[in-house]
Scaffold this motif. Structure first.
Motif, PDB file in Angstrom:
ATOM      1  N   PRO A  44       6.486  29.479  82.724  1.00  0.00           N
ATOM      2  CA  PRO A  44       6.440  29.877  80.713  1.00  0.00           C
ATOM      3  C   PRO A  44       6.294  31.504  81.025  1.00  0.00           C
ATOM      4  O   PRO A  44       5.842  32.005  80.358  1.00  0.00           O
ATOM      5  CB  PRO A  44       5.486  28.853  80.047  1.00  0.00           C
ATOM      6  N   ILE A  45       7.397  32.285  80.436  1.00  0.00           N
ATOM      7  CA  ILE A  45       7.268  33.282  81.044  1.00  0.00           C
ATOM      8  C   ILE A  45       7.048  34.260  79.627  1.00  0.00           C
ATOM      9  O   ILE A  45       6.248  34.801  79.093  1.00  0.00           O
ATOM     10  CB  ILE A  45       8.999  34.411  81.683  1.00  0.00           C
ATOM     11  N   MET A  46       8.245  33.610  79.030  1.00  0.00           N
ATOM     12  CA  MET A  46       8.299  33.500  77.082  1.00  0.00           C
ATOM     13  C   MET A  46       6.091  33.542  76.578  1.00  0.00           C
ATOM     14  O   MET A  46       6.323  34.256  75.918  1.00  0.00           O
ATOM     15  CB  MET A  46       8.875  33.143  76.106  1.00  0.00           C
ATOM     16  N   THR A  47       5.824  32.699  76.891  1.00  0.00           N
ATOM     17  CA  THR A  47       4.827  31.684  76.536  1.00  0.00           C
ATOM     18  C   THR A  47       3.768  32.641  77.539  1.00  0.00           C
ATOM     19  O   THR A  47       2.902  33.070  76.639  1.00  0.00           O
ATOM     20  CB  THR A  47       4.570  30.508  76.961  1.00  0.00           C
ATOM     21  N   SER A  48       3.289  33.735  78.555  1.00  0.00           N
ATOM     22  CA  SER A  48       2.880  34.687  78.856  1.00  0.00           C
ATOM     23  C   SER A  48       2.540  35.271  78.255  1.00  0.00           C
ATOM     24  O   SER A  48       1.622  35.717  77.896  1.00  0.00           O
ATOM     25  CB  SER A  48       2.894  34.631  80.683  1.00  0.00           C
ATOM     26  N   ILE A  49       3.864  36.063  77.895  1.00  0.00           N
ATOM     27  CA  ILE A  49       3.762  37.092  76.953  1.00  0.00           C
ATOM     28  C   ILE A  49       2.943  37.201  75.877  1.00  0.00           C
ATOM     29  O   ILE A  49       2.449  38.342  75.440  1.00  0.00           O
ATOM     30  CB  ILE A  49       5.653  37.679  77.037  1.00  0.00           C
ATOM     31  N   VAL A  50       3.593  36.155  75.154  1.00  0.00           N
ATOM     32  CA  VAL A  50       2.827  35.335  74.368  1.00  0.00           C
ATOM     33  C   VAL A  50       1.419  35.375  73.949  1.00  0.00           C
ATOM     34  O   VAL A  50       0.710  36.624  72.988  1.00  0.00           O
ATOM     35  CB  VAL A  50       3.631  34.729  72.842  1.00  0.00           C
ATOM     36  N   VAL A  51       0.472  34.968  75.237  1.00  0.00           N
ATOM     37  CA  VAL A  51      -0.470  34.971  75.107  1.00  0.00           C
ATOM     38  C   VAL A  51      -1.019  36.220  74.920  1.00  0.00           C
ATOM     39  O   VAL A  51      -2.018  36.473  75.122  1.00  0.00           O
ATOM     40  CB  VAL A  51      -0.734  33.433  76.099  1.00  0.00           C
TER      41      VAL A  51
END
Length: 66
Positions: A44-51
């Motif tokens: 989850p690369i994009m999820t990690s960035i958002v978090v």
């Protein structure tokens, strides 16, 4: 109730709203999923960035009240 208590309540409400929206969306565009046979790899690369961005904003706001 002091200011810190109010801030924590607001942060809790924001987390609940983010959780509800996240459960409706599922995974974000940019998350990587590989499926081959019985093996599934999910990154989850994009999820990690958002978090990371959300947590950085929360800690920045909390540091302003110190």
């Amino acid at each position: 109730m002091n200011d810190f208590g109010k801030i924590m309540i607001v942060i809790g409400i924001v987390f609940v709203l983010i959780g509800l929206i996240w459960s409706l969306i599922g995974k974000l565009p940019g998350d990587i999923t590989f499926k081959k046979g019985n093996v599934t790899f999910f990154f989850p690369i994009m999820t990690s960035i958002v978090v990371s961005i959300v947590l950085s904003l929360i800690f920045y706001i909390l540091s302003k009240f110190r």
